[in-house]
Design a protein around this motif. Structure first.
Motif, PDB file in Angstrom:
ATOM      1  N   SER A  17       0.944  -1.050  -0.520  1.00 46.17           N
ATOM      2  CA  SER A  17       0.028   0.380  -0.189  1.00 46.17           C
ATOM      3  C   SER A  17       0.917   1.124  -0.113  1.00 46.17           C
ATOM      4  N   ASP A  18       1.165   2.247   0.921  1.00 52.10           N
ATOM      5  CA  ASP A  18       1.991   3.299   0.788  1.00 52.10           C
ATOM      6  C   ASP A  18       2.670   3.189   2.018  1.00 52.10           C
ATOM      7  N   GLY A  19       3.324   2.478   2.026  1.00 59.15           N
ATOM      8  CA  GLY A  19       4.871   1.949   2.929  1.00 59.15           C
ATOM      9  C   GLY A  19       5.882   1.858   1.787  1.00 59.15           C
ATOM     10  N   ASP A  42      -1.952  -3.100   5.610  1.00 50.29           N
ATOM     11  CA  ASP A  42      -1.665  -2.487   4.526  1.00 50.29           C
ATOM     12  C   ASP A  42      -3.049  -2.394   4.341  1.00 50.29           C
ATOM     13  N   HIS A  43      -3.380  -1.126   3.457  1.00 43.94           N
ATOM     14  CA  HIS A  43      -4.975  -0.277   2.903  1.00 43.94           C
ATOM     15  C   HIS A  43      -5.146  -1.117   2.072  1.00 43.94           C
ATOM     16  N   ASP A  44      -6.421  -1.602   1.983  1.00 44.94           N
ATOM     17  CA  ASP A  44      -7.076  -2.747   1.518  1.00 44.94           C
ATOM     18  C   ASP A  44      -6.554  -3.843   0.892  1.00 44.94           C
ATOM     19  N   ILE A  69      -8.586  -1.763   6.514  1.00 44.21           N
ATOM     20  CA  ILE A  69      -9.809  -1.042   5.454  1.00 44.21           C
ATOM     21  C   ILE A  69     -10.427   0.355   5.410  1.00 44.21           C
ATOM     22  N   SER A  70     -10.448   0.510   4.802  1.00 49.86           N
ATOM     23  CA  SER A  70     -11.634   1.993   4.500  1.00 49.86           C
ATOM     24  C   SER A  70     -12.390   1.340   4.079  1.00 49.86           C
ATOM     25  N   VAL A  71     -13.686   2.529   5.050  1.00 47.60           N
ATOM     26  CA  VAL A  71     -15.007   2.749   5.519  1.00 47.60           C
ATOM     27  C   VAL A  71     -15.567   3.796   5.191  1.00 47.60           C
ATOM     28  N   LEU A 102     -11.664   0.360  -6.913  1.00 49.75           N
ATOM     29  CA  LEU A 102     -12.591   1.535  -6.252  1.00 49.75           C
ATOM     30  C   LEU A 102     -11.421   2.529  -6.140  1.00 49.75           C
ATOM     31  N   ARG A 103      -9.953   1.513  -5.090  1.00 51.39           N
ATOM     32  CA  ARG A 103      -9.006   2.774  -5.572  1.00 51.39           C
ATOM     33  C   ARG A 103      -8.097   3.462  -6.768  1.00 51.39           C
ATOM     34  N   ALA A 104      -8.317   2.345  -7.945  1.00 52.65           N
ATOM     35  CA  ALA A 104      -7.808   1.914  -9.410  1.00 52.65           C
ATOM     36  C   ALA A 104      -8.896   3.289 -10.064  1.00 52.65           C
ATOM     37  N   THR A 135      -2.882   5.116  -3.562  1.00 59.55           N
ATOM     38  CA  THR A 135      -3.964   5.931  -2.301  1.00 59.55           C
ATOM     39  C   THR A 135      -3.055   7.442  -2.587  1.00 59.55           C
ATOM     40  N   ARG A 136      -3.495   8.071  -1.428  1.00 59.39           N
ATOM     41  CA  ARG A 136      -3.244   9.488  -1.976  1.00 59.39           C
ATOM     42  C   ARG A 136      -2.254  10.103  -1.360  1.00 59.39           C
ATOM     43  N   MET A 137      -1.459   9.523  -1.301  1.00 55.82           N
ATOM     44  CA  MET A 137      -0.017   9.177   0.272  1.00 55.82           C
ATOM     45  C   MET A 137       1.016   8.867  -1.618  1.00 55.82           C
ATOM     46  N   HIS A 138       0.284   8.074  -2.118  1.00 53.31           N
ATOM     47  CA  HIS A 138       1.345   8.204  -3.315  1.00 53.31           C
ATOM     48  C   HIS A 138       1.271   9.176  -4.249  1.00 53.31           C
ATOM     49  N   PRO A 152       4.660  16.367   1.887  1.00 50.30           N
ATOM     50  CA  PRO A 152       3.538  15.069   1.534  1.00 50.30           C
ATOM     51  C   PRO A 152       2.078  16.052   2.533  1.00 50.30           C
ATOM     52  N   GLY A 153       2.495  16.390   3.569  1.00 50.06           N
ATOM     53  CA  GLY A 153       1.425  17.049   4.527  1.00 50.06           C
ATOM     54  C   GLY A 153       1.058  18.618   3.933  1.00 50.06           C
ATOM     55  N   GLN A 154       1.900  18.830   2.882  1.00 50.90           N
ATOM     56  CA  GLN A 154       1.472  20.232   1.776  1.00 50.90           C
ATOM     57  C   GLN A 154       1.020  19.527   0.388  1.00 50.90           C
ATOM     58  N   ALA A 155       0.989  18.513   0.108  1.00 52.62           N
ATOM     59  CA  ALA A 155       0.888  18.096  -1.276  1.00 52.62           C
ATOM     60  C   ALA A 155      -0.981  17.924  -0.840  1.00 52.62           C
ATOM     61  N   PHE A 156      -1.433  17.897   1.051  1.00 48.77           N
ATOM     62  CA  PHE A 156      -2.679  17.109   1.066  1.00 48.77           C
ATOM     63  C   PHE A 156      -3.023  18.564   1.555  1.00 48.77           C
ATOM     64  N   LYS A 157      -2.792  19.665   1.572  1.00 47.01           N
ATOM     65  CA  LYS A 157      -3.222  20.846   2.108  1.00 47.01           C
ATOM     66  C   LYS A 157      -3.055  21.665   0.828  1.00 47.01           C
ATOM     67  N   PHE A 251       2.967   2.282  10.686  1.00 46.28           N
ATOM     68  CA  PHE A 251       4.689   3.246  10.544  1.00 46.28           C
ATOM     69  C   PHE A 251       4.605   2.606   8.602  1.00 46.28           C
ATOM     70  N   HIS A 252       4.920   3.951   8.067  1.00 48.57           N
ATOM     71  CA  HIS A 252       5.419   3.750   6.579  1.00 48.57           C
ATOM     72  C   HIS A 252       6.563   4.134   5.653  1.00 48.57           C
ATOM     73  N   ASP A 253       7.133   4.784   6.680  1.00 49.83           N
ATOM     74  CA  ASP A 253       8.796   5.672   5.899  1.00 49.83           C
ATOM     75  C   ASP A 253       9.281   5.667   7.183  1.00 49.83           C
TER      76      ASP A 253
HETATM   77  P1  AMP Z   1      -6.295   7.473   0.491  1.00 52.00           P
HETATM   78  O1  AMP Z   1      -6.767   5.882   1.306  1.00 52.00           O
HETATM   79  O2  AMP Z   1      -5.595   6.653  -0.538  1.00 52.00           O
HETATM   80  O3  AMP Z   1      -7.047   8.524   1.073  1.00 52.00           O
HETATM   81  O4  AMP Z   1      -4.652   8.334   1.788  1.00 52.00           O
HETATM   82  C1  AMP Z   1      -4.672   8.170   2.871  1.00 52.00           C
HETATM   83  C2  AMP Z   1      -3.396   8.273   2.874  1.00 52.00           C
HETATM   84  O5  AMP Z   1      -2.315   9.061   3.069  1.00 52.00           O
HETATM   85  C3  AMP Z   1      -3.129   7.515   5.034  1.00 52.00           C
HETATM   86  O6  AMP Z   1      -2.724   6.101   4.923  1.00 52.00           O
HETATM   87  C4  AMP Z   1      -1.664   8.654   5.222  1.00 52.00           C
HETATM   88  O7  AMP Z   1      -1.142   7.544   5.032  1.00 52.00           O
HETATM   89  C5  AMP Z   1      -1.899   9.535   3.826  1.00 52.00           C
HETATM   90  N1  AMP Z   1      -2.785  10.916   4.988  1.00 52.00           N
HETATM   91  C6  AMP Z   1      -3.913  11.335   4.437  1.00 52.00           C
HETATM   92  N2  AMP Z   1      -3.771  12.286   4.983  1.00 52.00           N
HETATM   93  C7  AMP Z   1      -2.638  13.024   4.903  1.00 52.00           C
HETATM   94  C8  AMP Z   1      -2.318  14.113   5.884  1.00 52.00           C
HETATM   95  N3  AMP Z   1      -3.031  14.988   5.437  1.00 52.00           N
HETATM   96  N4  AMP Z   1      -0.598  14.367   5.447  1.00 52.00           N
HETATM   97  C9  AMP Z   1       0.381  12.763   5.384  1.00 52.00           C
HETATM   98  N5  AMP Z   1      -0.308  11.787   5.133  1.00 52.00           N
HETATM   99  C10 AMP Z   1      -1.588  11.942   4.828  1.00 52.00           C
END
Ligand code: AMP
Ligand code: MN
Ligand code: MN
Ligand code: MN
Length: 289
Positions: A17-19, A42-44, A69-71, A102-104, A135-138, A152-157, A251-253
């Motif tokens: 997933s996003d590790g 791992d996510h899903d 699991i994402s819900v 759904l992820r794809a 994931t959005r983390m990628h 990454p935090g800034q990319a989310f923001k 833990f991711h990284d």
């Molecule tokens: P997704 O399940 O594709 O929506 O991705 C969610 C993942 O993105 C989470 O498990 C975190 O690892 C990461 N994530 C979500 N929000 C943030 C944030 N604000 N800053 C950094 N990582 C984040």
């Protein structure tokens, strides 16, 4: 006196997933930092569990098969950790395949929106990777690589978070369905990082009540970023809603020092821990003797 650290960690990610590390490297890294019981969640996806379990044998780590699991719940994404699951169980396997589809689909929509927001070459980049584990983390890491955010935090923001131009709200599975997949695969369900959702105190209590009545077994009371005060508050909530306590670094990284293995304080024993469940007993038996 230095507070003892937990040698149990029930929440982490590999590159399934996003590790950023392969499952075997995640286990090795955890072992080097003193972890003796580790759940890969791992996510899903449970695709990294077999490799992690093989690596764990020679590293003297007890590997708990897991998943996060994402819900979708009231327009929010909740994360439910399944511990001690059987990755081969039909209900779970089929359910996770649906989540991966759904992820794809969501990944392609996000890439389209990012392209419109001026992120270069993002659709080509996505075409070269497995969108079903995306994931959005990628995307956040890609945006950083392209020099459009410094972390990454800034990319989310700026791009990926709720209300931002590349946000796509996914229709993940329901809470009841996720809990039934976990149950049918022999696992126990734990609500991940309850303090990280954007909920008021009242709403959080409502989530915990709903989770418990739907058959949830535990909640994380201790994860990276929690201070002593937050851990205490989460323990009070676990007690109030009759949920067992879990803990995990998420833990991711290894480059992110605040989510390192081996840093979480031991669980306060006033709340029963999730590993008292008979399903998790075999994984901790060597430790608790
Ligand atoms: P997704 O399940 O594709 O929506 O991705 C969610 C993942 O993105 C989470 O498990 C975190 O690892 C990461 N994530 C979500 N929000 C943030 C944030 N604000 N800053 C950094 N990582 C984040
Ligand atoms: Mn993640
Ligand atoms: Mn999560
Ligand atoms: Mn996680």
């Amino acid at each position: 006196m230095k507070e003892p650290r937990s040698v149990i960690d029930l929440h982490c990610h590999s590159d399934h997933s996003d590790g950023v590390l392969a499952p075997q490297t995640v286990v090795q890294h955890a072992a080097e930092r003193g972890i003796r019981v580790l759940a890969l969640t791992d996510h899903d996806s449970t695709n990294g569990v077999a490799a992690a379990a093989t690596a764990a044998i020679s590293l003297d780590v007890s590997l708990v098969p897991g998943v996060e699991i994402s819900v979708s719940w009231e327009r929010t994404a909740l994360h439910v950790v399944g511990l001690g699951i059987d990755p081969q169980a039909d209900a779970l396997r089929d359910g996770l395949i649906r989540q991966q589809t759904l992820r794809a689909e969501r990944a392609h929509l996000i890439a389209e929106k990012l392209a419109k927001s001026g992120v270069p070459d993002v659709q080509n980049w996505l075409a070269q990777r497995d969108a079903s584990s995306c994931t959005r983390m990628h995307f956040a890491r890609y945006i950083v690589e392209r020099g459009l955010a410094h972390a990454p935090g800034q990319a989310f923001k700026h791009y990926l978070g709720r209300g931002r131009p590349a946000h796509v709200s996914a229709q993940w599975t329901t809470l009841d369905t996720a809990l039934s997949w976990i149950e049918q695969s022999g696992g126990i369900a734990v609500l991940a990082h309850p303090g990280r959702y954007d909920f008021s105190a009242t709403k959080l209590r409502q989530v915990l009540e709903t989770f418990r009545s739907a058959g949830g077994y535990g909640m994380e009371v201790n994860y990276s970023g929690c201070d002593k005060g937050q851990i205490n508050q989460l323990c009070d909530l676990a007690k109030r809603f009759d949920l067992h306590a879990s803990l995990g670094s998420d833990f991711h990284d290894p480059a992110l020092p605040w989510t390192r293995f081996g840093q979480l304080p031991q669980l306060d024993d006033r709340i029963p821990a999730v590993w008292h469940h008979e399903r998790l007993q075999p994984y901790v038996a060597g430790l608790l003797q």
